[in-house]
Design an enzyme around this catalytic site. Sequence first.
Site, PDB file in Angstrom:
ATOM      1  N   PRO A 179      54.841  45.575  21.121  1.00  9.01           N
ATOM      2  CG  PRO A 179      53.487  43.966  22.145  1.00  9.01           C
ATOM      3  CD  PRO A 179      54.000  45.368  22.315  1.00  9.01           C
TER       4      PRO A 179
ATOM      5  CD  GLN B 138      51.717  41.043  23.277  1.00  8.73           C
ATOM      6  OE1 GLN B 138      51.538  40.877  22.088  1.00  8.73           O
ATOM      7  NE2 GLN B 138      51.447  42.184  23.904  1.00  8.73           N
TER       8      GLN B 138
ATOM      9  CB  CYS C  67      45.848  41.210  18.799  1.00 13.35           C
ATOM     10  SG  CYS C  67      46.018  41.057  17.001  1.00 13.35           S
TER      11      CYS C  67
ATOM     12  CE  LYS D 147      50.048  47.349  23.206  1.00 14.74           C
ATOM     13  NZ  LYS D 147      48.906  47.356  22.270  1.00 14.74           N
TER      14      LYS D 147
ATOM     15  CG  HIS E 295      45.617  50.737  21.490  1.00 17.05           C
ATOM     16  ND1 HIS E 295      46.742  50.941  20.731  1.00 17.05           N
ATOM     17  CD2 HIS E 295      44.584  51.230  20.768  1.00 17.05           C
ATOM     18  CE1 HIS E 295      46.397  51.529  19.586  1.00 17.05           C
ATOM     19  NE2 HIS E 295      45.088  51.721  19.587  1.00 17.05           N
TER      20      HIS E 295
ATOM     21  CG  ASN F 210      49.897  51.416  22.608  1.00 16.43           C
ATOM     22  OD1 ASN F 210      49.245  50.506  22.121  1.00 16.43           O
ATOM     23  ND2 ASN F 210      50.881  51.981  21.954  1.00 16.43           N
TER      24      ASN F 210
ATOM     25  CG  ASP G 259      46.650  57.999  17.907  1.00 12.15           C
ATOM     26  OD1 ASP G 259      46.897  57.028  17.162  1.00 12.15           O
ATOM     27  OD2 ASP G 259      45.509  58.476  18.047  1.00 12.15           O
TER      28      ASP G 259
ATOM     29  N   GLY H 154      54.530  52.351  19.158  1.00 10.84           N
ATOM     30  CA  GLY H 154      54.538  51.303  18.159  1.00 10.84           C
ATOM     31  C   GLY H 154      54.916  51.816  16.792  1.00 10.84           C
ATOM     32  NE  ARG H 155      49.709  52.554  14.282  1.00  7.73           N
ATOM     33  CZ  ARG H 155      48.478  53.018  14.097  1.00  7.73           C
ATOM     34  NH1 ARG H 155      47.935  52.969  12.882  1.00  7.73           N
ATOM     35  NH2 ARG H 155      47.780  53.520  15.094  1.00  7.73           N
TER      36      ARG H 155
END
Length: 331
Positions: free
Chosen positions: A18, A72, A102, A141, A171, A204, A206, A228-229
């Site tokens: 997300p 989420q 976050c 997460k 992460h 999560n 890289d 993600g990215r």
Amino acid sequence: MVKIGQIELGEFPLLLAPMEDVSDPPFRAVCKEGGADLMYTEFISSEGLIRDAAKSRQKLDIFEYERPIGIQLFGGDIGNMVQSAEIATAARPDLIDINYGCPVKAVACRGAGAALLQDIPKMVKMTEEIVKCTHLPVTVKTRLGWDESTKNILEVAERLQDIGIKALSIHGRTRVQMYKGEADWTLIGKVKENPRIHIPIFGNGDIDSPEKALEYKNRYGVDGVMIGRAAIGYPWIFQEIKHYIKHGERPLPPDMNERVRATKKHLEFSIRWKGDKLGVFEMRRHYTNYFKGINDFKPFRMRLVEAPTEAEVLAILDEVVSTYNGTVVAA
């Protein structure tokens, strides 16, 4: 077979992370087609849902072809989070996910997101109350910890599992690290190795290539990875990872025809969901990513971000296809 509750996700599921202002329905549409096994909405403010804020409510939009999909939520007040989970449940997702990861100041300074890593008892209590209030599977997460001296993910994983979450995505950075430096998956691997842990553990951070996905799968034993990215402008990464794991080699990267086709699909859905003007405008931030690495593309990009209508954008994209004529660009 990896399962979240009764949701079957395959042998090694690939999850779309997300991402605020990214993981909207148009973006999710191309990622689902690209091979994502589980996706999440952008994170949604519990206070925004309770106040019936239009932006928060719109983020509840989900579509049948997206399933399985999770909504989420984030927030710092337990009562508000429970109420927002009830609202989210009524939107009929497949699961509810809680954001304890976050790191941005605007979220953490309100006692939400990664801020809960500084108050584990409150995190556990909040999660427990959300698990109680919904019939849907609840997942979390989070990050390794708040900073280097408080990497408490081993304790957090056990305590959250014990009060009923069905999966945990981790992460590999602390909150203090934000998105800087290299993600450390060592503790993610230790969580997975813990004999007390029986829920799926997703890593999560890289994962930007098929080679790294397979390497981390083998080295850390995770049940799947969250991307993600690396999926922004490159939704093909999911299928490329699956192909690499199965065959030991990368498939051919998308040629210009495929890049334009995905861009058009994204644009079409953006307009359908947001309207003509906003749909064209918000699509502009994606063109650089879809055509990253293409030689001499800047003049086309400038025209695309200045084009005011769908018809003009589509005409430019057709010109791109004829100009580059099937050019293949490696990821």
